[in-house]
Enzyme design. Structure first.
Site, PDB file in Angstrom:
ATOM      1  N   SER A 241       0.265  10.993   1.487  1.00  0.00           N
ATOM      2  CA  SER A 241       0.092  12.609   0.835  1.00  0.00           C
ATOM      3  C   SER A 241       0.412  13.633   1.962  1.00  0.00           C
ATOM      4  O   SER A 241       1.089  14.526   1.730  1.00  0.00           O
ATOM      5  CB  SER A 241      -1.227  12.679   0.518  1.00  0.00           C
ATOM      6  OG  SER A 241      -2.487  12.576   1.292  1.00  0.00           O
ATOM      7  N   HIS A 271      -2.918   4.358  -2.125  1.00  0.00           N
ATOM      8  CA  HIS A 271      -3.430   5.501  -1.633  1.00  0.00           C
ATOM      9  C   HIS A 271      -4.689   5.941  -2.265  1.00  0.00           C
ATOM     10  O   HIS A 271      -5.387   5.336  -2.482  1.00  0.00           O
ATOM     11  CB  HIS A 271      -2.255   6.528  -1.294  1.00  0.00           C
ATOM     12  CG  HIS A 271      -2.517   7.765  -0.407  1.00  0.00           C
ATOM     13  ND1 HIS A 271      -3.598   7.778   0.576  1.00  0.00           N
ATOM     14  CD2 HIS A 271      -1.629   8.780  -0.178  1.00  0.00           C
ATOM     15  CE1 HIS A 271      -3.218   8.554   1.396  1.00  0.00           C
ATOM     16  NE2 HIS A 271      -2.353   9.565   0.793  1.00  0.00           N
ATOM     17  N   HIS A 318      -6.564  -1.073   5.587  1.00  0.00           N
ATOM     18  CA  HIS A 318      -5.810   0.184   5.868  1.00  0.00           C
ATOM     19  C   HIS A 318      -4.752   0.068   6.775  1.00  0.00           C
ATOM     20  O   HIS A 318      -4.885  -0.821   7.599  1.00  0.00           O
ATOM     21  CB  HIS A 318      -6.998   1.285   6.620  1.00  0.00           C
ATOM     22  CG  HIS A 318      -6.819   2.511   6.650  1.00  0.00           C
ATOM     23  ND1 HIS A 318      -5.875   3.247   7.578  1.00  0.00           N
ATOM     24  CD2 HIS A 318      -7.113   3.384   5.780  1.00  0.00           C
ATOM     25  CE1 HIS A 318      -5.657   4.432   7.403  1.00  0.00           C
ATOM     26  NE2 HIS A 318      -6.313   4.663   6.094  1.00  0.00           N
ATOM     27  N   ARG A 327     -15.649   7.575   7.069  1.00  0.00           N
ATOM     28  CA  ARG A 327     -15.735   8.185   5.782  1.00  0.00           C
ATOM     29  C   ARG A 327     -16.554   7.371   4.812  1.00  0.00           C
ATOM     30  O   ARG A 327     -17.421   7.859   4.165  1.00  0.00           O
ATOM     31  CB  ARG A 327     -14.445   8.656   5.289  1.00  0.00           C
ATOM     32  CG  ARG A 327     -13.617   9.424   6.298  1.00  0.00           C
ATOM     33  CD  ARG A 327     -12.135   9.762   5.656  1.00  0.00           C
ATOM     34  NE  ARG A 327     -11.496   8.389   5.553  1.00  0.00           N
ATOM     35  CZ  ARG A 327     -10.281   8.278   4.976  1.00  0.00           C
ATOM     36  NH1 ARG A 327      -9.572   9.426   4.462  1.00  0.00           N
ATOM     37  NH2 ARG A 327      -9.793   7.184   5.052  1.00  0.00           N
ATOM     38  N   ASP A 373     -12.451   4.959   0.065  1.00  0.00           N
ATOM     39  CA  ASP A 373     -12.409   4.763  -1.277  1.00  0.00           C
ATOM     40  C   ASP A 373     -13.138   3.833  -2.013  1.00  0.00           C
ATOM     41  O   ASP A 373     -13.737   3.558  -3.091  1.00  0.00           O
ATOM     42  CB  ASP A 373     -11.186   4.421  -1.945  1.00  0.00           C
ATOM     43  CG  ASP A 373     -10.045   5.517  -1.811  1.00  0.00           C
ATOM     44  OD1 ASP A 373     -10.456   6.688  -1.862  1.00  0.00           O
ATOM     45  OD2 ASP A 373      -8.904   5.058  -1.077  1.00  0.00           O
TER      46      ASP A 373
HETATM   47  N1  CMX Z   1      -6.719  -7.094  -0.597  1.00  0.00           N
HETATM   48  C1  CMX Z   1      -6.077  -8.009  -0.605  1.00  0.00           C
HETATM   49  N2  CMX Z   1      -4.726  -8.129   0.311  1.00  0.00           N
HETATM   50  C2  CMX Z   1      -4.759  -7.135   1.106  1.00  0.00           C
HETATM   51  C3  CMX Z   1      -5.926  -6.106   1.235  1.00  0.00           C
HETATM   52  C4  CMX Z   1      -6.625  -5.844   0.310  1.00  0.00           C
HETATM   53  N3  CMX Z   1      -7.646  -4.754   0.401  1.00  0.00           N
HETATM   54  N4  CMX Z   1      -5.310  -5.235   2.290  1.00  0.00           N
HETATM   55  C5  CMX Z   1      -4.144  -5.829   2.620  1.00  0.00           C
HETATM   56  N5  CMX Z   1      -3.727  -6.793   2.146  1.00  0.00           N
HETATM   57  C6  CMX Z   1      -2.674  -7.808   2.310  1.00  0.00           C
HETATM   58  C7  CMX Z   1      -1.266  -6.819   1.818  1.00  0.00           C
HETATM   59  O1  CMX Z   1      -1.261  -6.954   0.491  1.00  0.00           O
HETATM   60  C8  CMX Z   1      -0.399  -7.791   2.732  1.00  0.00           C
HETATM   61  O2  CMX Z   1      -0.058  -8.819   1.952  1.00  0.00           O
HETATM   62  P1  CMX Z   1       1.516  -9.291   1.884  1.00  0.00           P
HETATM   63  O3  CMX Z   1       1.960  -9.731   3.283  1.00  0.00           O
HETATM   64  O4  CMX Z   1       1.405 -10.548   1.078  1.00  0.00           O
HETATM   65  O5  CMX Z   1       2.316  -8.248   1.505  1.00  0.00           O
HETATM   66  C9  CMX Z   1      -0.999  -8.220   3.813  1.00  0.00           C
HETATM   67  O6  CMX Z   1      -2.471  -8.114   3.849  1.00  0.00           O
HETATM   68  C10 CMX Z   1      -0.764  -7.506   5.264  1.00  0.00           C
HETATM   69  O7  CMX Z   1      -1.293  -5.963   4.773  1.00  0.00           O
HETATM   70  P2  CMX Z   1      -1.933  -4.945   6.044  1.00  0.00           P
HETATM   71  O8  CMX Z   1      -0.929  -5.046   7.236  1.00  0.00           O
HETATM   72  O9  CMX Z   1      -3.263  -5.534   6.504  1.00  0.00           O
HETATM   73  O10 CMX Z   1      -2.187  -3.613   5.496  1.00  0.00           O
HETATM   74  P3  CMX Z   1      -1.006  -2.528   5.155  1.00  0.00           P
HETATM   75  O11 CMX Z   1      -1.122  -1.583   6.277  1.00  0.00           O
HETATM   76  O12 CMX Z   1       0.336  -3.128   4.629  1.00  0.00           O
HETATM   77  O13 CMX Z   1      -1.580  -1.958   3.717  1.00  0.00           O
HETATM   78  C11 CMX Z   1      -3.171  -0.657   2.298  1.00  0.00           C
HETATM   79  C12 CMX Z   1      -2.586  -0.938   3.721  1.00  0.00           C
HETATM   80  C13 CMX Z   1      -4.267   0.029   2.313  1.00  0.00           C
HETATM   81  C14 CMX Z   1      -2.014  -0.462   1.385  1.00  0.00           C
HETATM   82  C15 CMX Z   1      -3.791  -2.185   2.093  1.00  0.00           C
HETATM   83  O14 CMX Z   1      -4.779  -2.566   2.852  1.00  0.00           O
HETATM   84  C16 CMX Z   1      -4.368  -2.102   0.479  1.00  0.00           C
HETATM   85  O15 CMX Z   1      -3.520  -2.510  -0.379  1.00  0.00           O
HETATM   86  N6  CMX Z   1      -5.617  -1.829   0.266  1.00  0.00           N
HETATM   87  C17 CMX Z   1      -6.208  -1.838  -1.093  1.00  0.00           C
HETATM   88  C18 CMX Z   1      -5.915  -0.620  -1.811  1.00  0.00           C
HETATM   89  C19 CMX Z   1      -6.737   0.604  -0.902  1.00  0.00           C
HETATM   90  O16 CMX Z   1      -7.806   0.458  -0.984  1.00  0.00           O
HETATM   91  N7  CMX Z   1      -5.928   1.470  -0.534  1.00  0.00           N
HETATM   92  C20 CMX Z   1      -6.571   3.136  -0.158  1.00  0.00           C
HETATM   93  C21 CMX Z   1      -6.273   3.221   1.273  1.00  0.00           C
HETATM   94  C22 CMX Z   1      -6.811   4.371   1.646  1.00  0.00           C
HETATM   95  C23 CMX Z   1      -6.507   5.553   1.281  1.00  0.00           C
HETATM   96  O17 CMX Z   1      -5.101   5.796   1.616  1.00  0.00           O
HETATM   97  O18 CMX Z   1      -6.985   6.285   0.244  1.00  0.00           O
END
Ligand code: CMX
Length: 439
Positions: A241, A271, A318, A327, A373
């Site tokens: 964002s 996000h 994250h 937070r 979140d």
């Molecule tokens: N549940 C399951 N799998 C997860 C996970 C979760 N909460 N977090 C990461 N992973 C997985 C990823 O999907 C990725 O899988 P693939 O390689 O199969 O694609 C792998 O672990 C590696 O990911 P990462 O490097 O640890 O995480 P990223 O930096 O790529 O992504 C985020 C970060 C936040 C998008 C991810 O942790 C996620 O999807 N979390 C759940 C959604 C969420 O809570 N988002 C809010 C974040 C805070 C905000 O911005 O408000």
């Protein structure tokens, strides 16, 4: 000139000269190498933006102008009878890098009250949308619709000198932040309470008045809103964002357009929308298991089923953080202090024990800990706001303060049009072959 604007001008002029000198004298210094995995992996860790208002450490979490969340909870002024910081204080800190006095935040509350009138056509635009339009869609449309009020757009079309961009952006920023609670509350009441809109209470501060206009009267909700609006405000510049707001702003779009775009980014489930996804996921868990008090074993099974279905666990993980999000911790402390016996909060706390080892066990998740979140929805449900599709709008009202304070800085520092380099997969194949041939 108003006192905040004057302070901002003084600070910004100084930093402008410093930044210009740094670029001129040290512009060739190498900040870091970019690995192919970063080019192909969402640019994680690539230092490519100047962003003044906050900085994120993977272990410590967010610092706003050097202050951690526990520090701002102690140092920022509060409303009478409330221990939580006033969000106005955080905006002041982010904009001018100073902890404000009680008088400063009272002045800012007054300013935002004066600037809070929403143009009629914005309500008409909202009323033209189907009531079940997602609240984030309504929110971004409402923000764009107010672009008619942009001081920057008007002055630009009249031939404004670039040395005045910051001034027009400051005016737009103050006007836009002032109006957001009114719009957000209107969307909430329109979507879920038959359009029974509640008039503002001008005796209240920005966050307190927002809580009032939402129509939730339970004691403690105003305090929660003040804390909520403070801790969600900023998370350095690279998050989707903030970065979108900055990217769009770099084309000299005004902040109505750039914030609207930033809010579109916040509306994605990876996000800001994760806050609605967490509660949706918990409600489904409760339904599926047939109990509001699941055991840790039941939660663990539910987590494993979610993963087996190819879904993420919302509220966990994250892109930068590598520890529980401060937070999240601030919201847990709030619940420990003010809330007794909440089934939904107890599910969140049990999940906090259960989810990290399961995610760790997958061997690929870089951060198995909860993010902001994971907790916010449970607090809202406790106070009676169960309409989770609205939650990301609350996040957006808060995030506006950080990204718009940063937009003022971007204009003051003359941050140029963003234009990173992209490459094709053909280019990458050629690059890899070339490197291998050299080795
Ligand atoms: N549940 C399951 N799998 C997860 C996970 C979760 N909460 N977090 C990461 N992973 C997985 C990823 O999907 C990725 O899988 P693939 O390689 O199969 O694609 C792998 O672990 C590696 O990911 P990462 O490097 O640890 O995480 P990223 O930096 O790529 O992504 C985020 C970060 C936040 C998008 C991810 O942790 C996620 O999807 N979390 C759940 C959604 C969420 O809570 N988002 C809010 C974040 C805070 C905000 O911005 O408000």
């Amino acid at each position: 000139m108003d006192p905040l604007k004057q302070k901002f001008q003084e600070k910004a002029l100084k930093v402008f000269s410093e930044v210009r000198a740094l670029k001129k004298n040290h512009g060739d210094m190498i900040v870091g190498d970019v690995k192919l995995s970063q080019t192909m992996g969402g640019m994680r860790g690539v230092k490519s933006m100047l962003y003044e208002t906050s900085q994120l450490d993977p272990v410590e979490g967010i610092r706003f102008r050097g202050y951690s969340i526990p520090e701002i909870r102690k140092l920022l002024p509060t409303a009478p009878g409330c221990k939580e910081p006033l969000p106005e204080g955080l905006f002041w800190l982010m904009l001018v890098d100073e902890i404000p006095t009680e008088d400063d935040v009272r002045w800012l509350s007054e300013q935002w009250k004066r600037r809070s009138v929403v143009p009629d056509h914005t309500f008409k635009v909202l009323n033209a949308l189907p009531k079940d339009t997602h609240p984030m869609t309504q929110f971004t449309i409402a923000i764009s619709s107010m672009q008619t009020e942009s001081v920057f757009a008007r002055r630009y079309s009249e031939g404004m000198n670039k040395s005045e961009y910051w001034d027009a952006t400051y005016e737009d920023t103050m006007n836009l932040i002032a109006k957001l609670p009114r719009i957000a509350a209107y969307i909430y009441r329109r979507s879920y309470h038959n359009g029974d809109v509640i008039n503002p209470d001008i005796s209240l501060d920005w966050g307190g008045n927002f809580a009032h206009m939402l129509g939730i009267d339970k004691p403690g909700f105003k305090s929660l809103m003040r804390l909520y609006l403070t801790i969600h405000a900023d998370h350095e510049g690279g998050n989707a964002s903030a970065h979108t707001t900055q990217l769009v702003g770099s084309t000299l779009s005004d902040v109505y357009l750039s914030l609207s775009a930033g809010m579109d980014a916040l509306a994605g489930p990876l996000h800001g929308l994760a806050n609605q996804e967490v509660i949706k996921w918990v409600f489904r868990m409760i339904d599926t298991l047939g109990t509001r008090q699941p055991t840790k074993e039941q939660i663990a099974d539910y987590v494993n089923n979610t993963l087996a279905a190819g879904k993420v666990i919302p509220g966990y993980g994250h892109a930068v953080l590598r520890q529980p999000d401060p937070r999240f911790t601030a919201q847990k402390r709030f619940a420990e202090e003010y809330i007794q016996n909440s089934d939904i909060i107890s599910v969140i706390w049990k999940a906090f024990e259960v989810v990290p080892p399961i995610l760790q066990g997958l061997g690929k998740v870089k951060n198995p800990w909860p993010n902001v979140d994971a907790h916010s929805g449970a607090l809202l449900v406790h106070y009676g706001m169960t309409e989770y599709s609205f939650y990301t709008v609350l996040f957006g009202v808060s995030r506006a303060m950080g990204v718009l304070a940063a937009s003022c800085w971007a204009r003051a520092l003359g941050t140029p049009l963003e234009r990173p380099k992209s490459v094709t997969s053909e280019w990458i194949k050629g690059f890899v072959a070339e490197q291998q041939a050299k080795a």
